[in-house]
Motif scaffolding. Sequence first.
Motif: not given
Length: 388
Positions: A360-386
């Motif tokens: 959902v973070v990847t989608y929000e950063r690339n939908a509706w013309g945002n087009n940041t090109g960012d890709i967020v992986q589960p390991k990136d989320v886990n790093a912040i969560a832990t």
Amino acid sequence: MKRLTNVLSIVLGTLPTFVFSFTAQAAESGGKAVSDLNLRPGVTEISGQVYDLHMLMFFICVAIAVVVFGVMFTSMYLHRKSRGAKPAHFHENVKVEIAWTVVPFLILVFMAVPAAQTLIAMEDTTEPDMTVLVTGSQWKWHYKYMDSEVEYYSLLATQQEQITNRFEKGENYLLEVDRPLVIPTGQKVRFLITSEDVIHSWWVPDFAVKKDANPGFINEAWTKVDEPGVYRGQCAELCGKDHGFMPVVVIAKEPAEFNTWMSEQEEALRKAKEEEQRLLAMNMSIEELMAEGKRVYNTACAACHMPNGEGLPGVFPALKGSPMVMEDQLAHIDIVLNGKAGTAMQAFGKMLSLKEIAAVVTYERNAWGNNTGDIVQPKDVNAIATGE
């Protein structure tokens, strides 16, 4: 007198229609629900007691009304001015004063005894066979089985197209969820009810259970359902913008069937943990993330931030063109994980998996013309969560 006669004729004239409608509703419902104009008997012993108590009080009130208004209308008719009646003049009558004090007192005592018995039974949550923690939040319910690791969120399943009148409304419009609460029949189930944000109210009419979910407090309720079935309710407290989109669905299963279901949930939980570990060691493609992210966004985020990402000005911020979404990836992941105190933005860390948050973070950063090109992986989320 003529005006009174006209009113009575209108009331008596509509009575047959009312009785017919009342009877027709009962016939169409197969006898399970008497009418939308009255309480339902429900499916539990307590709900039956509540219904019987309600009807007892109703008939007592009807009897009192018949006596009081009968005496009043009779007096008005027999002692009207046109018959030459002369008004009496008196000030005190000890016998009358004693009568209108003692008689209501005895009536109240007669009503209080069964009412107290029913209320005591409703609040008796001792010796349960199982306990479920029910937590309300804007705008969904979370269920946790206290004797196992099984827990999940229950969200509205009615399609947005039905809500916006693009599709025909279904049979259970606004009273259907993606994951209902499942309980066994013939067992006493205790509910511990609380809230994460504002006051909600967990209400299932067929169980005669309606308890406020207060943040920082735990209220208790219980039920014992004898017949398998699907029972529906909803939040009965004005809890915010989507108050009407917070249904409750409970499925009562036979004990053997419930045990099988519980085993399946525990197995699914084990597999989900294994899948989560597998995802941490791999990278998902942007196509996978965008497809999953769109699904999650429409389910969990679109109600506030709108399907087009433009939010509601002055109420919910837009994600389209948002500086945080466009520039600060870490802050974006953190706010989805942990929410933002003092706002309607809740924490989704317990509600969504690492894969779903990454998507959902990847989608929000690339939908509706945002087009940041960012890709967020589960390991990136886990790093912040832990905090790693």
